[in-house]
Design an enzyme around this catalytic site. Structure first.
Site, short mmCIF file in Angstrom:
data_model
loop_
_atom_site.label_atom_id
_atom_site.label_comp_id
_atom_site.label_asym_id
_atom_site.label_seq_id
_atom_site.Cartn_x
_atom_site.Cartn_y
_atom_site.Cartn_z
N GLU A 1 -8.02 -11.70 9.76
CA GLU A 1 -8.68 -10.40 9.55
C GLU A 1 -9.41 -10.42 8.21
OE1 GLU A 1 -5.96 -7.13 9.23
OE2 GLU A 1 -7.52 -5.64 9.58
N ARG B 1 0.91 -11.76 13.16
CA ARG B 1 0.03 -11.24 12.10
C ARG B 1 0.68 -11.17 10.71
NH1 ARG B 1 -4.26 -8.89 11.95
NH2 ARG B 1 -3.68 -6.85 11.17
N HIS C 1 -2.21 0.54 16.53
CA HIS C 1 -1.49 1.04 15.36
C HIS C 1 -0.19 1.77 15.72
CE1 HIS C 1 -1.66 2.03 10.96
NE2 HIS C 1 -2.30 0.88 10.98
N ASN D 1 0.81 -1.22 0.00
CA ASN D 1 0.00 0.00 0.00
C ASN D 1 0.85 1.27 0.00
OD1 ASN D 1 -2.37 1.40 -0.01
ND2 ASN D 1 -2.96 0.95 2.10
N ASP E 1 -6.97 -2.23 17.64
CA ASP E 1 -5.68 -1.94 17.00
C ASP E 1 -5.16 -0.60 17.49
OD1 ASP E 1 -3.50 -1.69 15.33
OD2 ASP E 1 -4.61 -2.09 13.47
N HIS F 1 -2.90 -10.51 8.86
CA HIS F 1 -3.39 -9.24 8.34
C HIS F 1 -4.29 -9.51 7.13
CE1 HIS F 1 -1.86 -5.14 6.54
NE2 HIS F 1 -2.99 -4.97 7.21
N GLU G 1 1.89 -7.22 11.25
CA GLU G 1 1.40 -6.95 9.89
C GLU G 1 2.44 -6.26 9.03
OE1 GLU G 1 -2.08 -4.54 10.80
OE2 GLU G 1 -1.03 -2.76 10.13
N TYR H 1 -6.89 6.87 14.47
CA TYR H 1 -6.67 5.76 13.56
C TYR H 1 -7.91 4.87 13.45
CZ TYR H 1 -5.72 1.23 11.87
OH TYR H 1 -5.85 0.08 11.16
N TRP I 1 2.20 6.77 12.37
CA TRP I 1 0.81 6.69 11.92
C TRP I 1 0.28 5.31 12.23
CZ3 TRP I 1 -1.62 3.56 8.21
CH2 TRP I 1 -3.00 3.82 8.12
N ARG J 1 -13.36 -6.09 15.41
CA ARG J 1 -12.40 -5.06 15.83
C ARG J 1 -13.15 -3.76 16.01
NH1 ARG J 1 -7.42 -2.22 12.46
NH2 ARG J 1 -9.02 -0.69 11.97
N ASP K 1 -6.18 -3.47 1.56
CA ASP K 1 -5.05 -3.26 0.64
C ASP K 1 -4.35 -4.57 0.29
OD1 ASP K 1 -4.59 -2.25 3.51
OD2 ASP K 1 -2.55 -2.78 2.95
N GLU L 1 -3.63 -4.99 19.41
CA GLU L 1 -2.72 -5.12 18.26
C GLU L 1 -1.74 -3.95 18.15
OE1 GLU L 1 -4.99 -5.68 14.71
OE2 GLU L 1 -3.43 -4.81 13.44
N HIS M 1 -14.29 -5.21 10.83
CA HIS M 1 -13.96 -3.90 11.41
C HIS M 1 -15.22 -3.10 11.66
CE1 HIS M 1 -9.58 -3.29 9.90
NE2 HIS M 1 -9.80 -4.54 10.22
C1 GCO Z 1 -5.07 -3.53 10.03
C2 GCO Z 1 -4.11 -2.53 9.57
C3 GCO Z 1 -4.43 -1.78 8.35
C4 GCO Z 1 -3.25 -0.96 7.89
C5 GCO Z 1 -3.21 -0.92 6.41
C6 GCO Z 1 -2.05 -0.14 5.88
O1 GCO Z 1 -4.94 -3.96 11.15
O2 GCO Z 1 -5.93 -3.90 9.25
O3 GCO Z 1 -3.50 -1.83 10.62
O4 GCO Z 1 -5.62 -1.07 8.38
O5 GCO Z 1 -3.29 0.32 8.42
O6 GCO Z 1 -3.18 -2.24 5.97
O7 GCO Z 1 -1.98 -0.27 4.50
MG MG Z 2 -3.30 -3.29 12.21
#
Ligand code: GCO
Ligand code: MG
Length: 402
Positions: free
Chosen positions: A339, A283, A212, A37, A210, A312, A262, A159, A402, A147, A316, A236, A122
């Protein structure tokens, strides 16, 4: 069976995907996801300029040898671009092997270990009330694991909060959009979110969250401890994991299960986390961690330490990755969860697939190979559309994760 041709297909049916298609002299072909991505064309170039020329003429049945050839032969080992490119080749070759055998890939791996693949969806909302409603909607859709992410009062662009509620895509502009992060607002808010979710929805549904990569290890320890009463399935990416030893500190402070991986692309990225039992779920996924061949090794290491898989599966990662992942998940002995973010209808049309969702579980189907194809004529109607992931800054303007 000789490889006679290979090509990279870049398409944007709602979001960008890179797919490798390998053809053989027996008329069989296979596909593999190569999507990274926001950095899609790097992998496309790696494949077109450096990998495809060395594939032509090789025996497509020698999956392990080709994996080793690409990994050792690059000299420059690991990294997301290299490992996504290797994954695409590996997935396409497993697809071909399955088609040659007339079997889905899970049969080649050793057969099904379970009847279906538990997935989590999600649910996200702008505030607690909205998120509580969204979790309710996912429960009605049949999900057993969800999630939950929510907007945070006073935080611009928390996020995981989508513009729409079904299809979440963070890579939303040609140049990275800027979000602002406030750790103390988040740490005060997150337990309130899960308190309300348990009050309304009870404890029968599995809830995941998550972080993140936003917290320091000691902050992650505190959040994990504060969330313990709500019995999360996992927390996560609570802190960045380049320094795997950082998780010793998190682990000392909480029994909330931890999931990481991930953004990992190699067994070496997770070796310490697994061997020291610092996490509960790994993951890593087919496309970013070297394909089914490498994921098998990671899962085997994890199994020794009772660490389970939780690949993961954001949007994307293309349906070609999902098909391969589901074949892997149906077989892998130490499976945990998968996921599952739904792709848009345009994406599903470009990638016709055999996998199906039923009552909280996905099944890869029984088509030979990975059970996913690509409609090249349709793919050609959606040209590449450059998009990057956002960045995050703290309230004082300093860059953050991020
Ligand atoms: C998740 C991830 C994604 C990522 C994304 C980045 O747990 O699904 O954190 O949402 O942010 O795959 O490209
Ligand atoms: Mg994630």
């Amino acid at each position: 069976m000789k490889i006679t041709g290979a090509k990279v297909i870049v398409t944007c049916p709602g979001r960008n995907f890179v797919t490798l298609k390998i053809e053989t002299d027996q008329g069989l072909y296979g596909i593999g996801d190569a999507t990274l991505n926001g950095r899609e064309l790097s992998v496309a170039s790696y494949l077109t300029d450096h990998v495809i020329p060395v594939l032509i003429g090789r025996d497509a049945s020698r999956i392990e040898d080709i994996w080793q050839y690409l990994y050792r032969g690059a000299y420059w080992r690991r990294g997301p671009v290299t490992m996504s490119a290797i994954a695409a080749v590996d997935t396409a070759l497993w697809d071909i092997k399955g088609k040659a055998a007339g079997m889905p890939v899970y049969q080649l791996l050793g057969g099904a270990s379970r009847d279906g693949v538990l997935v989590y969806g999600h649910a996200n909302g702008n505030d607690i009330e909205h998120t509580v409603d969204e979790v309710g909607r996912y429960i009605e859709l049949g999900y057993k694991a969800i999630r939950a992410q929510s907007g945070i009062p006073g935080v611009k662009g928390a996020y995981g909060v989508a513009k729409g509620t079904m299809y979440y895509e963070p890579a939303d502009s040609a140049l990275p959009s800027e979000t602002v992060w406030n750790t103390s607002s988040y740490l005060n808010f997150a337990p309130k979110l899960f308190d309300k979710l348990r009050e309304v929805h009870g404890y029968d549904v599995e809830l995941l969250h998550d972080v993140h990569h936003r917290l320091t290890p000691i902050e992650a320890g505190r959040l994990g401890r504060d969330l313990e009463p709500y019995r999360l399935f996992w927390m996560e990416d609570c802190t960045p994991a380049e320094n795997q030893e950082a998780f010793r500190l998190v682990r000392q402070h909480t029994t909330t299960p931890l999931a990481v991986g991930e953004i990992f692309n190699s067994i070496h990225d997770c070796r310490t986390l697994i061997q020291e039992q610092l996490i509960d779920y790994i993951r890593t996924t087919v496309v970013h961690a070297g394909g089914i061949t490498h994921l098998k090794q990671i899962a085997a290491l994890a199994a020794l330490y009772q660490v389970r898989t939780g690949s993961h599966g954001a949007t994307d990662l293309s349906p070609a990755c999902m098909g391969a992942a589901l074949n892997f998940d149906l077989w892998v002995p130490n499976f945990g969860i998968q996921e599952y973010m739904r792709h848009t209808e345009e994406t599903d049309a470009v990638f016709p697939h055999a996998y199906t969702f039923d009552d909280g579980y996905l099944h890869p189907g029984n088509e030979p190979g990975i059970g996913v194809d690509i409609d090249e004529a349709l793919a050609a109607k959606y040209p590449y559309d450059p998009k990057q992931l956002p960045v995050a800054r703290l309230t004082d303007g300093a860059m953050w994760n991020w």
